[in-house]
Enzyme design. Structure first.
Site: not given
Ligand code: PA5
Length: 467
Positions: A315, A344, A453
Protein backbone atom coordinates in the site's frame (compact mmCIF):
# COMPACT_ATOMS: atom_id res chain seq x y z
CA UNK A 1 28.70 -7.59 5.13
CA UNK A 2 26.89 -7.16 8.43
CA UNK A 3 25.54 -4.06 10.06
CA UNK A 4 24.49 -3.84 13.70
CA UNK A 5 21.30 -1.83 14.08
CA UNK A 6 21.37 -2.12 17.86
CA UNK A 7 22.41 -4.82 20.30
CA UNK A 8 20.60 -8.00 19.29
CA UNK A 9 19.26 -6.65 15.98
CA UNK A 10 21.37 -6.74 12.85
CA UNK A 11 21.27 -6.77 9.08
CA UNK A 12 23.34 -8.77 6.64
CA UNK A 13 23.69 -7.23 3.18
CA UNK A 14 26.11 -9.81 1.74
CA UNK A 15 23.72 -11.00 -0.96
CA UNK A 16 22.21 -7.67 -1.87
CA UNK A 17 25.19 -5.34 -1.86
CA UNK A 18 28.86 -5.21 -2.79
CA UNK A 19 29.29 -7.87 -5.47
CA UNK A 20 29.39 -7.49 -9.23
CA UNK A 21 25.91 -9.05 -9.70
CA UNK A 22 24.07 -7.09 -7.02
CA UNK A 23 23.89 -3.47 -5.86
CA UNK A 24 27.38 -1.99 -6.07
CA UNK A 25 29.00 0.89 -4.18
CA UNK A 26 28.96 2.87 -7.45
CA UNK A 27 25.19 2.27 -7.74
CA UNK A 28 24.83 3.77 -4.26
CA UNK A 29 27.00 6.71 -5.25
CA UNK A 30 24.97 7.30 -8.41
CA UNK A 31 21.83 7.28 -6.24
CA UNK A 32 23.24 9.99 -3.97
CA UNK A 33 20.64 12.62 -4.89
CA UNK A 34 17.70 10.32 -4.15
CA UNK A 35 19.27 9.12 -0.90
CA UNK A 36 19.81 12.74 0.17
CA UNK A 37 16.21 13.54 -0.79
CA UNK A 38 14.95 10.64 1.34
CA UNK A 39 17.07 11.66 4.32
CA UNK A 40 15.79 15.24 3.97
CA UNK A 41 12.17 14.14 3.68
CA UNK A 42 12.48 11.95 6.78
CA UNK A 43 14.11 14.80 8.73
CA UNK A 44 11.20 17.05 7.72
CA UNK A 45 8.67 14.45 8.84
CA UNK A 46 10.48 14.03 12.15
CA UNK A 47 10.76 17.75 12.77
CA UNK A 48 7.45 19.08 11.53
CA UNK A 49 5.20 16.09 10.77
CA UNK A 50 4.86 17.32 7.16
CA UNK A 51 4.28 14.56 4.62
CA UNK A 52 5.14 14.71 0.93
CA UNK A 53 1.84 16.34 -0.08
CA UNK A 54 0.73 19.82 0.82
CA UNK A 55 -1.03 19.72 4.18
CA UNK A 56 -0.47 15.98 4.73
CA UNK A 57 0.38 15.06 8.33
CA UNK A 58 2.75 12.13 8.95
CA UNK A 59 3.42 11.55 12.62
CA UNK A 60 4.64 7.96 12.91
CA UNK A 61 8.14 9.00 14.21
CA UNK A 62 6.37 10.13 17.41
CA UNK A 63 4.89 6.69 18.04
CA UNK A 64 7.95 5.19 19.79
CA UNK A 65 7.48 7.98 22.38
CA UNK A 66 3.72 7.42 22.70
CA UNK A 67 3.64 6.92 26.47
CA UNK A 68 6.23 9.61 27.17
CA UNK A 69 5.14 12.51 24.98
CA UNK A 70 1.43 11.92 25.71
CA UNK A 71 0.46 13.99 22.69
CA UNK A 72 -0.74 11.26 20.34
CA UNK A 73 -2.13 9.32 23.31
CA UNK A 74 -3.39 11.69 25.96
CA UNK A 75 -3.01 10.98 29.68
CA UNK A 76 -6.72 10.09 30.09
CA UNK A 77 -6.48 7.41 27.40
CA UNK A 78 -3.38 5.93 29.02
CA UNK A 79 -5.24 5.77 32.35
CA UNK A 80 -8.33 4.24 30.70
CA UNK A 81 -6.16 1.64 28.94
CA UNK A 82 -4.48 0.67 32.23
CA UNK A 83 -7.83 0.33 33.99
CA UNK A 84 -9.33 -1.76 31.19
CA UNK A 85 -6.32 -4.09 31.00
CA UNK A 86 -6.35 -4.57 34.77
CA UNK A 87 -10.00 -5.52 34.53
CA UNK A 88 -9.35 -7.73 31.55
CA UNK A 89 -6.81 -9.96 33.21
CA UNK A 90 -8.72 -12.24 35.52
CA UNK A 91 -12.02 -10.64 34.49
CA UNK A 92 -12.93 -11.20 30.84
CA UNK A 93 -12.84 -14.70 29.41
CA UNK A 94 -12.28 -13.59 25.83
CA UNK A 95 -11.20 -10.49 23.93
CA UNK A 96 -12.40 -10.07 20.35
CA UNK A 97 -10.32 -7.76 18.20
CA UNK A 98 -12.53 -6.55 15.35
CA UNK A 99 -10.88 -4.77 12.42
CA UNK A 100 -9.37 -5.22 8.97
CA UNK A 101 -6.29 -4.12 7.03
CA UNK A 102 -4.20 -1.69 9.03
CA UNK A 103 -6.64 -2.05 11.91
CA UNK A 104 -6.02 -5.79 12.09
CA UNK A 105 -2.76 -7.07 10.59
CA UNK A 106 -0.40 -5.61 13.19
CA UNK A 107 -2.47 -7.02 16.06
CA UNK A 108 -2.57 -10.46 14.49
CA UNK A 109 1.21 -10.32 13.98
CA UNK A 110 1.77 -9.23 17.59
CA UNK A 111 -0.55 -11.88 18.98
CA UNK A 112 0.92 -14.72 16.92
CA UNK A 113 4.50 -13.72 17.65
CA UNK A 114 4.11 -13.12 21.39
CA UNK A 115 1.39 -15.60 22.34
CA UNK A 116 1.95 -18.47 19.93
CA UNK A 117 -0.50 -20.84 18.26
CA UNK A 118 -1.88 -22.60 21.35
CA UNK A 119 -2.74 -19.58 23.50
CA UNK A 120 -6.47 -20.15 23.38
CA UNK A 121 -6.06 -23.83 24.26
CA UNK A 122 -4.01 -23.12 27.37
CA UNK A 123 -5.55 -22.83 30.82
CA UNK A 124 -6.15 -19.37 32.18
CA UNK A 125 -3.38 -19.95 34.76
CA UNK A 126 -0.94 -20.89 32.01
CA UNK A 127 -1.92 -17.63 30.28
CA UNK A 128 -1.15 -15.80 33.51
CA UNK A 129 -4.74 -14.64 33.90
CA UNK A 130 -5.05 -13.24 30.39
CA UNK A 131 -8.16 -13.90 28.28
CA UNK A 132 -8.53 -15.95 25.13
CA UNK A 133 -8.11 -13.83 22.00
CA UNK A 134 -10.05 -13.98 18.74
CA UNK A 135 -10.16 -11.87 15.61
CA UNK A 136 -13.28 -10.89 13.69
CA UNK A 137 -14.25 -8.34 11.07
CA UNK A 138 -11.13 -9.17 9.01
CA UNK A 139 -13.33 -10.79 6.37
CA UNK A 140 -16.92 -10.67 5.18
CA UNK A 141 -16.98 -14.47 5.02
CA UNK A 142 -20.09 -15.43 7.01
CA UNK A 143 -18.70 -18.85 7.85
CA UNK A 144 -15.79 -17.32 9.80
CA UNK A 145 -18.01 -15.22 12.06
CA UNK A 146 -20.59 -17.99 12.51
CA UNK A 147 -17.95 -20.48 13.67
CA UNK A 148 -16.53 -17.95 16.10
CA UNK A 149 -19.99 -17.33 17.57
CA UNK A 150 -20.66 -21.07 17.77
CA UNK A 151 -17.41 -21.60 19.66
CA UNK A 152 -18.03 -18.70 22.06
CA UNK A 153 -21.51 -20.02 22.80
CA UNK A 154 -20.10 -23.43 23.80
CA UNK A 155 -17.59 -21.69 26.06
CA UNK A 156 -20.38 -19.62 27.65
CA UNK A 157 -22.49 -22.74 28.22
CA UNK A 158 -19.54 -24.45 29.88
CA UNK A 159 -19.01 -21.47 32.20
CA UNK A 160 -22.65 -21.47 33.07
CA UNK A 161 -23.51 -17.95 34.10
CA UNK A 162 -20.17 -16.17 34.35
CA UNK A 163 -19.01 -15.73 30.76
CA UNK A 164 -17.64 -12.27 29.95
CA UNK A 165 -16.49 -11.06 26.54
CA UNK A 166 -14.82 -7.77 25.67
CA UNK A 167 -15.05 -6.69 22.02
CA UNK A 168 -12.49 -4.11 20.90
CA UNK A 169 -13.60 -2.65 17.56
CA UNK A 170 -10.85 -0.91 15.65
CA UNK A 171 -11.63 1.27 12.65
CA UNK A 172 -10.04 4.58 11.82
CA UNK A 173 -12.81 5.62 9.43
CA UNK A 174 -15.51 3.89 11.46
CA UNK A 175 -17.30 2.98 8.25
CA UNK A 176 -15.40 0.00 6.81
CA UNK A 177 -17.87 -2.67 5.77
CA UNK A 178 -16.34 -5.78 7.38
CA UNK A 179 -15.73 -4.51 10.94
CA UNK A 180 -18.94 -2.40 10.96
CA UNK A 181 -20.93 -5.40 9.80
CA UNK A 182 -19.21 -7.80 12.23
CA UNK A 183 -19.95 -5.36 15.04
CA UNK A 184 -23.63 -5.31 14.14
CA UNK A 185 -23.71 -9.12 14.36
CA UNK A 186 -21.73 -9.25 17.61
CA UNK A 187 -23.90 -6.61 19.25
CA UNK A 188 -26.96 -8.66 18.37
CA UNK A 189 -25.62 -12.14 19.16
CA UNK A 190 -23.22 -11.86 22.12
CA UNK A 191 -25.80 -10.65 24.69
CA UNK A 192 -27.90 -13.73 23.86
CA UNK A 193 -25.42 -16.06 25.53
CA UNK A 194 -22.76 -13.97 27.33
CA UNK A 195 -23.27 -12.87 30.90
CA UNK A 196 -21.44 -9.69 30.05
CA UNK A 197 -20.82 -8.47 26.50
CA UNK A 198 -18.80 -5.26 26.79
CA UNK A 199 -17.73 -3.12 23.82
CA UNK A 200 -14.90 -0.63 23.42
CA UNK A 201 -13.44 0.98 20.32
CA UNK A 202 -10.40 2.61 18.76
CA UNK A 203 -11.46 5.14 16.14
CA UNK A 204 -11.15 8.70 14.85
CA UNK A 205 -11.55 11.29 17.57
CA UNK A 206 -13.88 13.59 15.64
CA UNK A 207 -15.88 11.70 13.02
CA UNK A 208 -17.35 8.43 11.77
CA UNK A 209 -20.23 6.10 12.49
CA UNK A 210 -18.25 4.12 15.07
CA UNK A 211 -17.53 7.23 17.11
CA UNK A 212 -21.21 8.16 16.97
CA UNK A 213 -22.12 4.65 18.15
CA UNK A 214 -19.63 4.84 21.03
CA UNK A 215 -21.17 8.13 22.16
CA UNK A 216 -24.69 6.84 21.85
CA UNK A 217 -23.99 3.60 23.71
CA UNK A 218 -21.56 5.12 26.23
CA UNK A 219 -18.73 2.81 25.16
CA UNK A 220 -15.16 3.50 26.17
CA UNK A 221 -13.23 4.65 23.12
CA UNK A 222 -9.62 5.40 22.24
CA UNK A 223 -8.26 7.51 19.43
CA UNK A 224 -6.50 6.59 16.20
CA UNK A 225 -4.23 9.64 16.24
CA UNK A 226 -4.27 12.14 13.40
CA UNK A 227 -1.37 11.62 10.97
CA UNK A 228 -1.16 7.86 11.58
CA UNK A 229 -2.34 5.70 8.67
CA UNK A 230 -3.66 2.18 9.26
CA UNK A 231 -0.47 0.39 8.22
CA UNK A 232 1.61 2.68 10.46
CA UNK A 233 -0.70 2.26 13.46
CA UNK A 234 0.60 -0.76 15.37
CA UNK A 235 2.54 1.47 17.80
CA UNK A 236 -0.50 3.71 18.35
CA UNK A 237 -3.63 2.97 20.37
CA UNK A 238 -4.58 0.46 17.63
CA UNK A 239 -1.85 -1.99 18.70
CA UNK A 240 -1.00 -0.71 22.17
CA UNK A 241 -4.49 -0.96 23.70
CA UNK A 242 -4.94 -4.45 22.22
CA UNK A 243 -1.50 -5.60 23.44
CA UNK A 244 -2.10 -4.24 26.93
CA UNK A 245 -5.38 -6.20 27.21
CA UNK A 246 -3.36 -9.37 26.69
CA UNK A 247 -0.75 -8.38 29.25
CA UNK A 248 1.99 -7.94 26.65
CA UNK A 249 4.97 -5.74 27.52
CA UNK A 250 3.97 -2.60 25.62
CA UNK A 251 6.85 -0.60 27.10
CA UNK A 252 9.37 -3.08 25.67
CA UNK A 253 7.56 -2.98 22.31
CA UNK A 254 7.83 0.82 22.19
CA UNK A 255 11.44 0.70 23.47
CA UNK A 256 12.36 -1.55 20.54
CA UNK A 257 10.84 1.00 18.15
CA UNK A 258 12.74 3.79 19.92
CA UNK A 259 16.07 1.99 19.67
CA UNK A 260 15.54 1.61 15.92
CA UNK A 261 14.35 5.19 15.48
CA UNK A 262 17.44 6.49 17.24
CA UNK A 263 19.80 4.19 15.30
CA UNK A 264 18.44 5.14 11.90
CA UNK A 265 18.48 8.93 11.73
CA UNK A 266 21.79 9.66 10.04
CA UNK A 267 21.75 11.21 6.58
CA UNK A 268 24.73 9.01 5.65
CA UNK A 269 23.51 5.59 4.51
CA UNK A 270 26.70 3.97 5.86
CA UNK A 271 25.57 4.96 9.35
CA UNK A 272 21.87 4.40 8.87
CA UNK A 273 20.89 0.75 8.18
CA UNK A 274 17.26 1.61 7.31
CA UNK A 275 18.36 4.21 4.77
CA UNK A 276 20.94 1.76 3.40
CA UNK A 277 18.45 -1.09 2.93
CA UNK A 278 15.86 1.26 1.41
CA UNK A 279 18.44 2.46 -1.12
CA UNK A 280 19.55 -1.07 -1.97
CA UNK A 281 15.97 -2.18 -2.59
CA UNK A 282 15.21 0.98 -4.56
CA UNK A 283 18.24 0.40 -6.80
CA UNK A 284 17.44 -3.32 -7.12
CA UNK A 285 13.97 -2.37 -8.40
CA UNK A 286 15.04 0.48 -10.67
CA UNK A 287 18.25 -0.97 -12.14
CA UNK A 288 18.07 -4.74 -11.75
CA UNK A 289 14.50 -5.63 -12.72
CA UNK A 290 13.29 -6.56 -9.22
CA UNK A 291 9.48 -6.33 -9.15
CA UNK A 292 8.62 -8.75 -6.33
CA UNK A 293 9.76 -8.95 -2.72
CA UNK A 294 9.43 -12.13 -0.74
CA UNK A 295 9.37 -11.65 3.02
CA UNK A 296 10.43 -14.93 4.58
CA UNK A 297 10.84 -15.27 8.34
CA UNK A 298 12.53 -18.46 9.47
CA UNK A 299 10.18 -18.69 12.42
CA UNK A 300 6.65 -20.13 12.41
CA UNK A 301 5.40 -17.51 14.90
CA UNK A 302 6.33 -14.74 12.48
CA UNK A 303 4.19 -15.95 9.59
CA UNK A 304 1.58 -13.23 10.09
CA UNK A 305 4.29 -10.60 10.46
CA UNK A 306 4.80 -11.27 6.75
CA UNK A 307 1.15 -10.39 6.09
CA UNK A 308 1.52 -7.17 8.04
CA UNK A 309 4.68 -6.25 6.11
CA UNK A 310 2.99 -7.11 2.81
CA UNK A 311 0.38 -4.42 3.45
CA UNK A 312 3.04 -1.90 4.48
CA UNK A 313 5.07 -2.52 1.33
CA UNK A 314 2.17 -2.92 -1.09
CA UNK A 315 0.00 0.00 0.00
CA UNK A 316 2.90 2.38 0.60
CA UNK A 317 5.03 1.90 -2.51
CA UNK A 318 2.44 0.59 -4.99
CA UNK A 319 1.62 3.97 -6.53
CA UNK A 320 1.16 4.87 -10.18
CA UNK A 321 2.29 8.49 -9.91
CA UNK A 322 4.94 10.47 -8.13
CA UNK A 323 3.85 13.35 -5.93
CA UNK A 324 4.64 15.76 -8.76
CA UNK A 325 2.57 13.79 -11.26
CA UNK A 326 5.15 11.73 -13.16
CA UNK A 327 4.50 8.01 -13.78
CA UNK A 328 5.94 5.98 -10.94
CA UNK A 329 4.80 2.34 -10.93
CA UNK A 330 7.31 1.77 -8.16
CA UNK A 331 7.30 -0.74 -5.39
CA UNK A 332 7.35 -4.49 -5.54
CA UNK A 333 4.65 -7.15 -5.35
CA UNK A 334 4.79 -8.46 -1.78
CA UNK A 335 4.87 -12.21 -1.30
CA UNK A 336 4.74 -13.92 2.11
CA UNK A 337 6.64 -17.10 2.81
CA UNK A 338 7.93 -18.92 5.88
CA UNK A 339 11.07 -20.97 6.33
CA UNK A 340 11.61 -23.80 6.31
CA UNK A 341 8.01 -24.69 5.30
CA UNK A 342 7.86 -22.82 2.00
CA UNK A 343 11.29 -23.97 0.82
CA UNK A 344 9.34 -27.07 -0.15
CA UNK A 345 6.84 -25.15 -2.23
CA UNK A 346 7.98 -21.68 -3.31
CA UNK A 347 11.78 -21.84 -3.38
CA UNK A 348 11.93 -23.63 -6.73
CA UNK A 349 10.37 -20.61 -8.37
CA UNK A 350 12.51 -18.14 -6.40
CA UNK A 351 15.58 -20.01 -7.54
CA UNK A 352 14.79 -20.69 -11.19
CA UNK A 353 11.72 -18.63 -12.05
CA UNK A 354 11.63 -15.15 -13.55
CA UNK A 355 14.63 -13.20 -12.20
CA UNK A 356 12.54 -10.39 -10.75
CA UNK A 357 12.70 -11.12 -7.02
CA UNK A 358 14.43 -9.95 -3.91
CA UNK A 359 14.14 -11.97 -0.71
CA UNK A 360 14.06 -10.47 2.72
CA UNK A 361 14.80 -13.15 5.27
CA UNK A 362 14.14 -12.74 8.98
CA UNK A 363 16.23 -14.86 11.33
CA UNK A 364 15.84 -15.48 15.06
CA UNK A 365 19.13 -16.08 16.87
CA UNK A 366 17.78 -17.63 20.07
CA UNK A 367 14.47 -19.46 19.67
CA UNK A 368 12.42 -19.86 22.85
CA UNK A 369 12.76 -23.64 22.72
CA UNK A 370 14.93 -26.24 21.04
CA UNK A 371 14.79 -29.96 20.33
CA UNK A 372 17.21 -32.39 18.75
CA UNK A 373 16.55 -34.01 15.39
CA UNK A 374 18.01 -37.50 14.90
CA UNK A 375 19.07 -37.52 11.26
CA UNK A 376 21.29 -39.45 8.94
CA UNK A 377 23.97 -37.63 6.96
CA UNK A 378 26.57 -39.36 4.76
CA UNK A 379 25.03 -42.64 5.86
CA UNK A 380 25.85 -41.96 9.51
CA UNK A 381 23.47 -41.04 12.32
CA UNK A 382 23.75 -37.55 13.67
CA UNK A 383 22.03 -35.39 16.26
CA UNK A 384 21.29 -31.83 15.19
CA UNK A 385 19.41 -29.19 17.20
CA UNK A 386 16.35 -27.96 15.25
CA UNK A 387 17.55 -24.38 15.75
CA UNK A 388 20.71 -25.33 13.87
CA UNK A 389 18.65 -26.82 11.04
CA UNK A 390 16.73 -23.52 10.76
CA UNK A 391 19.96 -21.52 10.49
CA UNK A 392 21.53 -23.94 8.05
CA UNK A 393 18.38 -23.94 5.89
CA UNK A 394 18.26 -20.14 5.72
CA UNK A 395 21.93 -20.01 4.81
CA UNK A 396 21.50 -22.75 2.20
CA UNK A 397 18.55 -20.89 0.66
CA UNK A 398 20.42 -17.56 0.53
CA UNK A 399 23.59 -19.17 -0.88
CA UNK A 400 21.70 -21.11 -3.53
CA UNK A 401 19.88 -17.92 -4.56
CA UNK A 402 23.17 -16.02 -4.67
CA UNK A 403 24.69 -18.68 -6.92
CA UNK A 404 21.87 -17.87 -9.36
CA UNK A 405 22.50 -14.13 -8.82
CA UNK A 406 19.24 -13.61 -6.92
CA UNK A 407 19.42 -10.90 -4.27
CA UNK A 408 18.52 -11.41 -0.63
CA UNK A 409 19.13 -9.74 2.71
CA UNK A 410 18.81 -11.05 6.26
CA UNK A 411 17.45 -9.18 9.27
CA UNK A 412 18.30 -11.02 12.50
CA UNK A 413 16.74 -10.52 15.88
CA UNK A 414 17.99 -12.14 19.05
CA UNK A 415 14.59 -13.35 20.26
CA UNK A 416 10.93 -13.19 19.38
CA UNK A 417 9.60 -10.89 22.07
CA UNK A 418 8.04 -7.45 22.32
CA UNK A 419 11.39 -5.64 22.33
CA UNK A 420 12.82 -7.13 19.15
CA UNK A 421 9.47 -7.21 17.42
CA UNK A 422 9.08 -3.48 18.10
CA UNK A 423 12.56 -2.85 16.71
CA UNK A 424 11.93 -4.91 13.59
CA UNK A 425 8.46 -3.53 12.79
CA UNK A 426 9.63 0.04 13.22
CA UNK A 427 12.68 -0.70 11.04
CA UNK A 428 10.23 -1.68 8.30
CA UNK A 429 8.38 1.65 8.74
CA UNK A 430 11.62 3.49 8.15
CA UNK A 431 12.78 1.49 5.13
CA UNK A 432 9.40 2.10 3.50
CA UNK A 433 9.37 5.80 4.38
CA UNK A 434 12.89 6.27 3.00
CA UNK A 435 12.22 4.30 -0.17
CA UNK A 436 8.96 6.15 -0.83
CA UNK A 437 10.84 9.45 -0.64
CA UNK A 438 13.59 8.15 -2.96
CA UNK A 439 10.93 7.23 -5.51
CA UNK A 440 9.23 10.60 -5.09
CA UNK A 441 5.88 9.00 -4.23
CA UNK A 442 3.44 9.47 -1.37
CA UNK A 443 3.96 6.41 0.84
CA UNK A 444 1.17 7.46 3.21
CA UNK A 445 -1.99 7.50 1.10
CA UNK A 446 -3.92 4.61 -0.49
CA UNK A 447 -6.08 5.91 -3.34
CA UNK A 448 -6.42 2.38 -4.74
CA UNK A 449 -8.02 1.09 -1.53
CA UNK A 450 -10.35 4.05 -1.49
CA UNK A 451 -11.37 3.45 -5.12
CA UNK A 452 -12.70 -0.06 -4.54
CA UNK A 453 -14.30 0.89 -1.21
CA UNK A 454 -16.34 3.50 -3.12
CA UNK A 455 -17.57 0.95 -5.67
CA UNK A 456 -18.44 -1.54 -2.92
CA UNK A 457 -20.47 1.07 -1.02
CA UNK A 458 -22.33 1.96 -4.25
CA UNK A 459 -23.25 -1.69 -4.68
CA UNK A 460 -24.37 -2.15 -1.07
CA UNK A 461 -26.39 1.07 -1.19
CA UNK A 462 -29.15 -0.77 -3.06
CA UNK A 463 -30.02 -2.37 0.29
CA UNK A 464 -30.58 1.03 1.89
CA UNK A 465 -34.16 2.00 2.61
CA UNK A 466 -35.76 5.15 1.21
CA UNK A 467 -34.37 8.46 2.51
O1 PA5 B 1 -4.49 1.02 4.90
C1 PA5 B 1 -5.68 1.15 4.76
O2 PA5 B 1 -6.21 2.25 4.57
C2 PA5 B 1 -6.62 -0.01 4.88
O3 PA5 B 1 -6.01 -1.23 4.90
C3 PA5 B 1 -7.39 0.19 6.17
O4 PA5 B 1 -6.52 0.03 7.25
C4 PA5 B 1 -8.54 -0.77 6.25
O5 PA5 B 1 -9.35 -0.64 5.13
C5 PA5 B 1 -9.34 -0.52 7.51
O6 PA5 B 1 -9.77 0.80 7.55
P1 PA5 B 1 -10.44 1.39 8.83
O7 PA5 B 1 -9.45 1.35 9.95
O8 PA5 B 1 -10.84 2.77 8.47
O9 PA5 B 1 -11.63 0.51 9.15
Amino acid sequence: MKSSIWDGFQADWTNVFGQDWNVTPSDMEACGAEIARAAGAAARIRESGCGPREGERVLFPHLPYLLQEKTLMPEEEIAAMKALSAECRGGFDAVLSVGIGGSYLGNQALFDACCGPYWNLMTREARDGSPQVFFAGETADPEALSSLLRYLRTQAEAKNGTYRVLTLVISKSGTTVEPSGALSVLERELPRFCDEARFAAVTDKAKGALLAKCRERGWLHFTVPEGIGGRFSVFSQVGIVFASLLGLDIRAFLRGARLTEESCRSEDWRENPALALAAMKYIASRNYGVTAEIVMPYCARLRSLGGWYAQLLGESLGKKDTVDGRPAYGGRTPVCAVGTTDMHSLTQEHQEGRPNKLLQFIAVEEPAADLDFQLEERGRPCTVPMSRVMKAALRANAEALASAHKMSCVLSIRKVNELYLGGLMYFFFLTIAYEGAMAGIDAYDQPGVEAYKKILHQDLAQYAGPV
